[in-house]
Write an enzyme that holds these catalytic residues in place. Sequence first.
Site, PDB file in Angstrom:
ATOM      1  N   CYS A  99      38.502  44.762  34.232  1.00  0.00           N
ATOM      2  CA  CYS A  99      38.096  45.647  35.332  1.00  0.00           C
ATOM      3  C   CYS A  99      38.378  47.120  35.031  1.00  0.00           C
ATOM      4  O   CYS A  99      37.916  48.000  35.751  1.00  0.00           O
ATOM      5  CB  CYS A  99      38.804  45.243  36.616  1.00  0.00           C
ATOM      6  SG  CYS A  99      38.573  43.509  37.012  1.00  0.00           S
ATOM      7  N   HIS A 121      39.981  50.551  41.894  1.00  0.00           N
ATOM      8  CA  HIS A 121      39.223  49.349  41.561  1.00  0.00           C
ATOM      9  C   HIS A 121      39.293  48.402  42.766  1.00  0.00           C
ATOM     10  O   HIS A 121      40.355  48.183  43.343  1.00  0.00           O
ATOM     11  CB  HIS A 121      39.807  48.687  40.313  1.00  0.00           C
ATOM     12  CG  HIS A 121      39.318  47.293  40.119  1.00  0.00           C
ATOM     13  ND1 HIS A 121      37.986  46.988  40.136  1.00  0.00           N
ATOM     14  CD2 HIS A 121      39.980  46.123  39.957  1.00  0.00           C
ATOM     15  CE1 HIS A 121      37.842  45.686  39.973  1.00  0.00           C
ATOM     16  NE2 HIS A 121      39.044  45.128  39.867  1.00  0.00           N
ATOM     17  N   ASN A 147      35.072  41.547  44.307  1.00  0.00           N
ATOM     18  CA  ASN A 147      35.520  42.184  43.070  1.00  0.00           C
ATOM     19  C   ASN A 147      34.397  42.085  42.034  1.00  0.00           C
ATOM     20  O   ASN A 147      34.114  41.003  41.537  1.00  0.00           O
ATOM     21  CB  ASN A 147      36.790  41.476  42.578  1.00  0.00           C
ATOM     22  CG  ASN A 147      37.349  42.106  41.308  1.00  0.00           C
ATOM     23  OD1 ASN A 147      36.708  42.936  40.674  1.00  0.00           O
ATOM     24  ND2 ASN A 147      38.550  41.684  40.935  1.00  0.00           N
TER      25      ASN A 147
HETATM   26  N1  COA Z   1      41.272  29.709  51.153  1.00  0.00           N
HETATM   27  C1  COA Z   1      42.319  29.180  51.791  1.00  0.00           C
HETATM   28  N2  COA Z   1      43.533  29.059  51.223  1.00  0.00           N
HETATM   29  C2  COA Z   1      43.678  29.509  49.961  1.00  0.00           C
HETATM   30  C3  COA Z   1      42.615  30.060  49.242  1.00  0.00           C
HETATM   31  C4  COA Z   1      41.371  30.150  49.874  1.00  0.00           C
HETATM   32  N3  COA Z   1      40.292  30.673  49.279  1.00  0.00           N
HETATM   33  N4  COA Z   1      43.058  30.419  48.027  1.00  0.00           N
HETATM   34  C5  COA Z   1      44.354  30.100  47.968  1.00  0.00           C
HETATM   35  N5  COA Z   1      44.739  29.544  49.134  1.00  0.00           N
HETATM   36  C6  COA Z   1      46.049  29.054  49.511  1.00  0.00           C
HETATM   37  C7  COA Z   1      46.888  28.676  48.319  1.00  0.00           C
HETATM   38  O1  COA Z   1      46.561  27.378  47.874  1.00  0.00           O
HETATM   39  C8  COA Z   1      48.269  28.758  48.887  1.00  0.00           C
HETATM   40  O2  COA Z   1      48.536  27.590  49.620  1.00  0.00           O
HETATM   41  P1  COA Z   1      49.986  26.910  49.585  1.00  0.00           P
HETATM   42  O3  COA Z   1      50.923  27.933  50.149  1.00  0.00           O
HETATM   43  O4  COA Z   1      49.776  25.719  50.444  1.00  0.00           O
HETATM   44  O5  COA Z   1      50.229  26.614  48.152  1.00  0.00           O
HETATM   45  C9  COA Z   1      48.175  29.910  49.878  1.00  0.00           C
HETATM   46  O6  COA Z   1      46.787  30.092  50.144  1.00  0.00           O
HETATM   47  C10 COA Z   1      48.758  31.220  49.353  1.00  0.00           C
HETATM   48  O7  COA Z   1      48.320  31.395  48.019  1.00  0.00           O
HETATM   49  P2  COA Z   1      48.688  32.677  47.201  1.00  0.00           P
HETATM   50  O8  COA Z   1      48.038  32.606  45.859  1.00  0.00           O
HETATM   51  O9  COA Z   1      50.153  32.934  47.241  1.00  0.00           O
HETATM   52  O10 COA Z   1      47.958  33.779  48.102  1.00  0.00           O
HETATM   53  P3  COA Z   1      47.965  35.337  47.964  1.00  0.00           P
HETATM   54  O11 COA Z   1      48.413  35.954  49.217  1.00  0.00           O
HETATM   55  O12 COA Z   1      48.625  35.787  46.680  1.00  0.00           O
HETATM   56  O13 COA Z   1      46.414  35.640  47.837  1.00  0.00           O
HETATM   57  C11 COA Z   1      44.836  36.164  46.120  1.00  0.00           C
HETATM   58  C12 COA Z   1      45.677  35.106  46.773  1.00  0.00           C
HETATM   59  C13 COA Z   1      44.124  35.583  44.923  1.00  0.00           C
HETATM   60  C14 COA Z   1      43.833  36.674  47.137  1.00  0.00           C
HETATM   61  C15 COA Z   1      45.734  37.339  45.687  1.00  0.00           C
HETATM   62  O14 COA Z   1      46.834  36.845  44.971  1.00  0.00           O
HETATM   63  C16 COA Z   1      45.022  38.335  44.834  1.00  0.00           C
HETATM   64  O15 COA Z   1      44.123  39.019  45.279  1.00  0.00           O
HETATM   65  N6  COA Z   1      45.473  38.501  43.594  1.00  0.00           N
HETATM   66  C17 COA Z   1      44.905  39.479  42.686  1.00  0.00           C
HETATM   67  C18 COA Z   1      43.610  38.966  42.171  1.00  0.00           C
HETATM   68  C19 COA Z   1      42.880  40.033  41.466  1.00  0.00           C
HETATM   69  O16 COA Z   1      42.741  41.097  41.971  1.00  0.00           O
HETATM   70  N7  COA Z   1      42.392  39.722  40.282  1.00  0.00           N
HETATM   71  C20 COA Z   1      41.603  40.588  39.514  1.00  0.00           C
HETATM   72  C21 COA Z   1      42.407  41.730  39.044  1.00  0.00           C
HETATM   73  S1  COA Z   1      41.372  42.916  38.420  1.00  0.00           S
END
Ligand code: COA
Length: 331
Positions: free
Chosen positions: A118, A258, A288
């Site tokens: 990215c 970003h 994204n």
């Molecule tokens: N819908 C519902 N629940 C979901 C889900 C979805 N689409 N995706 C994950 N979950 C659940 C997980 O399974 C987890 O459940 P659990 O507690 O029972 O295990 C819970 O939600 C929390 O998951 P977690 O990964 O801790 O959530 P988060 O608050 O970190 O949010 C992201 C997840 C991916 C949105 C976040 O971590 C993120 O944006 N990360 C950066 C990603 C990114 O920007 N990548 C590119 C970089 S350039």
Amino acid sequence: MKKEAGKRIKITGTGIYVPDKILTNADLEKMVDTSDEWIISRTGIKERRVASEDQATSDLAIEAGREALNSAGLKAKDIDLIIVGTSTPDTIFPSTGCWVQKGLGAGNVPAFDISAGCTGFLYGMILAEGLILSGAHKRILLIGGELLTKITNWEDRNTCVLFGDGAGAVVLEESDDESGMLSSYWKADGNLGELLYQPAGGSRIPATDQSVAQRLHYLHMKGNEVFKHAVKKMGEAAVEALKSAGLKKEDVDYLIPHQANMRIIEATGRRLKLPREKVFSNIHKYGNVSVASIPISIHELNEEGKLNKGNIVLMVAFGAGFTWAAVAYRW
Ligand code: COA
């Protein structure tokens, strides 16, 4: 890196292309165990664009590139270098840059890709600056094009809600006034590569029946780990680029982060103590789009008539690698 006064590059044209098809959170609710409420509260995304089956990244990039050339008042033959940032090239080789060169009819100008996730667009700006200020090139077409939905595992709710397709392009030339790129900061940490990557399809794990069955050709990500690093590194890059431009936080008119996650965008804004209206975001409509997110944002901010001559714009990105970078820019 701070620039000498008077010697800088500037954006002389912008263009974007996003596919017509919209995939909403309601659509995703039918595909995986998720909800509109979860996606909006955790990411800020409401919908994203999805390319058609017959579209490749260069198809998006060519459209964006053509619009950028038009807005600069140029023809494809006026460009002397094409750089495409992408993690989803049409083919591993030739580069997407070469497919774009063919599609635009740009003649035999050099063309290549950069792979910096990215962060690729800002890496591209920093590279273009060196090439223009050294006198090697005069007019560079820099495109960020991404077709992430083709490497998205639509059975993995942790990742499939996040990404979309699109392309953004700019024409870069030496500035003839005070506007342009003021400073930059770029870094990488290869130790953390496996937190966000496409495991197979390269020479480490070439395509086999097994690699396909194990879904190793899709994007793999440890979302919460990536989140923590993104917040920290985007803040660091923003502060460092401002410092080397000799600017203060309050000098920033627009932050273009970003567009990875609304919470990352807001955290970067808070790090700079910027009011919400100075922090640009369009993640709700595109998700994204990786390397395309910053050039699409520059174009939209400008089209909305929000950018005035002299405005300070701070662009900051984080992505696979890990890579992170920032560019301070006077519009
Ligand atoms: N819908 C519902 N629940 C979901 C889900 C979805 N689409 N995706 C994950 N979950 C659940 C997980 O399974 C987890 O459940 P659990 O507690 O029972 O295990 C819970 O939600 C929390 O998951 P977690 O990964 O801790 O959530 P988060 O608050 O970190 O949010 C992201 C997840 C991916 C949105 C976040 O971590 C993120 O944006 N990360 C950066 C990603 C990114 O920007 N990548 C590119 C970089 S350039």
